[in-house]
Design an enzyme around this catalytic site. Structure first.
Site, PDB file in Angstrom:
ATOM      1  N   ASP A  20       0.819  -1.222   0.000  1.00  0.00           N
ATOM      2  CA  ASP A  20       0.000   0.000   0.000  1.00  0.00           C
ATOM      3  C   ASP A  20       0.849   1.266   0.000  1.00  0.00           C
ATOM      4  OD1 ASP A  20       0.747  -0.494   2.657  1.00  0.00           O
ATOM      5  OD2 ASP A  20      -1.160   0.187   3.504  1.00  0.00           O
ATOM      6  N   GLY A 109      -1.954  -5.369  18.955  1.00  0.00           N
ATOM      7  CA  GLY A 109      -0.708  -6.029  18.605  1.00  0.00           C
ATOM      8  C   GLY A 109      -0.869  -7.311  17.844  1.00  0.00           C
ATOM      9  N   GLY A 111      -1.936  -7.550  14.723  1.00  0.00           N
ATOM     10  CA  GLY A 111      -1.855  -7.329  13.293  1.00  0.00           C
ATOM     11  C   GLY A 111      -3.204  -7.224  12.620  1.00  0.00           C
ATOM     12  N   SER A 114      -6.042  -2.582  14.926  1.00  0.00           N
ATOM     13  CA  SER A 114      -6.808  -1.928  15.989  1.00  0.00           C
ATOM     14  C   SER A 114      -6.588  -0.422  15.976  1.00  0.00           C
ATOM     15  CB  SER A 114      -6.433  -2.518  17.352  1.00  0.00           C
ATOM     16  OG  SER A 114      -5.045  -2.363  17.606  1.00  0.00           O
ATOM     17  N   ASP A 161      -5.201  -0.100   5.780  1.00  0.00           N
ATOM     18  CA  ASP A 161      -5.916  -0.437   7.012  1.00  0.00           C
ATOM     19  C   ASP A 161      -7.109   0.481   7.232  1.00  0.00           C
ATOM     20  OD1 ASP A 161      -3.945  -2.301   7.302  1.00  0.00           O
ATOM     21  OD2 ASP A 161      -2.920  -1.283   8.954  1.00  0.00           O
ATOM     22  N   TYR A 213       9.671  -1.537  10.683  1.00  0.00           N
ATOM     23  CA  TYR A 213       8.664  -1.248   9.670  1.00  0.00           C
ATOM     24  C   TYR A 213       9.082  -0.032   8.849  1.00  0.00           C
ATOM     25  CZ  TYR A 213       3.982  -0.445   7.689  1.00  0.00           C
ATOM     26  OH  TYR A 213       2.919  -0.266   6.842  1.00  0.00           O
TER      27      TYR A 213
END
Length: 372
Positions: A20, A109, A111, A114, A161, A213
């Site tokens: 993305d 946590g 994935g 949240s 997300d 990340y």
């Protein structure tokens, strides 16, 4: 409107990982696990945020709306809703104080996004509490929530997300082009084909705001610059060998190979779903896991164990889902074998002296909405 209750779901990404923020293709769906916000307007310029799931002593935090700015104030879970209010005001919307209390059935946590659900439900609640005119549509609320997560909370995520939490529909996968935000709702009903999709939470936590990340994202951007393209999305599968030959850095070659092949995997999966060949999705999921493990290097031993144990028990395919470094995996299996596959995964964790994973069915649910 002075008060209301809203919810936004977490998501599972069926295929399309770390594409993305490279302007690529993704195919997530929403979960029935949600973040719920109960809220009302305040006229005193205070944003009061409450959560029963927060650390003791930080379950209620009051912030002055006029003081909200990236890097200013307490760090932690409140950055996400506070950042949304800041981003809405930065976008020119007249929004004042509010009282918001959050509850969640989403494990942090794991994935399952949240944080994105928290941002999206806040954006929806504030936009309706203040009757914004023109009212932002769901993709715009997703963009606001993403800006909050990037600029305010410091997590360098892409848009997938937030778009999944805002825009998914029940019983469908969201086929999303993250460059122009064009989307298609593709029916996804494994049970109708005698299959089941399992979601396995390894209970190894991860966080998008950690350095690993961000380094992957920076590496992708550096590789795109070295190749002279706006983003790795602009490298097609047929161009991959030549692109790899032009890169001297072995890490950049690995990153490029994953992104280019992952975009192609999204196309293969969505084509299979459109033709009703859901069984064909399984091997593509496994290919994606191998790429994430070996090229992008964002898996972990627990995620790898889910995949290997599930495949050994007869699953059609499996892969980690989400940003990696922990979190969850998905497993596509025949429905009749779902119980045996789940038991095999739990047994493998027990034999490795690992915490028992949480295994649940993954059923595509609807996106963000007001519930009262």
């Amino acid at each position: 409107m002075n008060a209301g209750v809203w919810q936004a779901p977490g998501r599972v990404n069926l295929i399309g990982e770390h594409t993305d923020y490279n302007d690529g293709l993704v195919a997530p769906f929403a979960l029935p696990l949600t973040v719920v916000a109960e809220g009302r307007r305040r006229e005193d310029g205070v944003l009061s945020l409450g959560s029963d799931g927060a650390e003791p002593g930080r379950r209620t935090v009051d912030l002055r709306v006029d003081d909200l700015a990236p890097g200013h104030g307490p760090r932690g879970w409140t950055d996400y809703p506070a950042g949304v209010l800041w981003a809405l005001r930065e976008a020119g919307h007249r929004i004042g104080g509010a009282q918001l209390r959050f509850t969640s059935t989403l494990p942090q946590g794991a994935g399952l996004s949240s944080s994105a659900a928290l941002g999206v439900v806040t954006a929806l609640a504030l936009s309706e509490l203040y009757g914004l005119d023109p009212a932002p549509d769901l993709p715009e609320l997703a963009r606001i929530a993403r800006r909050a997560e990037n600029a305010y909370a410091g997590a360098p995520t892409g848009i997938m997300d937030q778009m999944a939490s805002a825009c998914c529909t029940e019983g469908h996968v969201l086929a999303l082009d993250t460059r122009d935000l064009s989307l298609r709702q593709i029916p996804f009903d494994p049970a109708a084909h005698g299959l089941a999709l399992l979601l396995v939470d390894t209970r190894v936590t991860h966080a998008h705001s950690t350095g690993a990340y961000g380094r992957r994202r920076a590496g992708c951007e550096a590789a795109a610059a070295a190749l002279g393209v706006p983003a790795l999305r602009d490298v097609g599968p047929d161009e991959l060998p030549a692109a790899l030959a032009r890169l001297a850095d072995p890490e950049q070659r690995r990153l490029v190979r994953h992104v280019v092949t992952e975009n192609h995997r999204v196309e293969r999966v969505t084509s299979a779903l459109l033709t009703g060949d859901v069984h064909a999705v399984g091997p593509v999921l496994t290919e994606g896991h191998v790429s994430l493990r070996d090229d992008f290097r964002v898996s972990c031993p627990e995620l790898d164990l889910v995949v290997s144990a599930a495949l050994a028990a007869g699953a059609l395919g499996a892969r980690m889902t989400g940003g990696g470094f922990g979190g969850s995996a998905i497993v596509l299996t025949r429905a009749a074998a779902a119980g045996a596959v789940a038991a095999a995964v739990r047994r493998a964790f027990a034999e490795a002296s690992l915490t028992e994973p949480v295994v649940r069915a993954a059923d595509p649910a609807g996106g963000a909405r007001r519930i009262s």
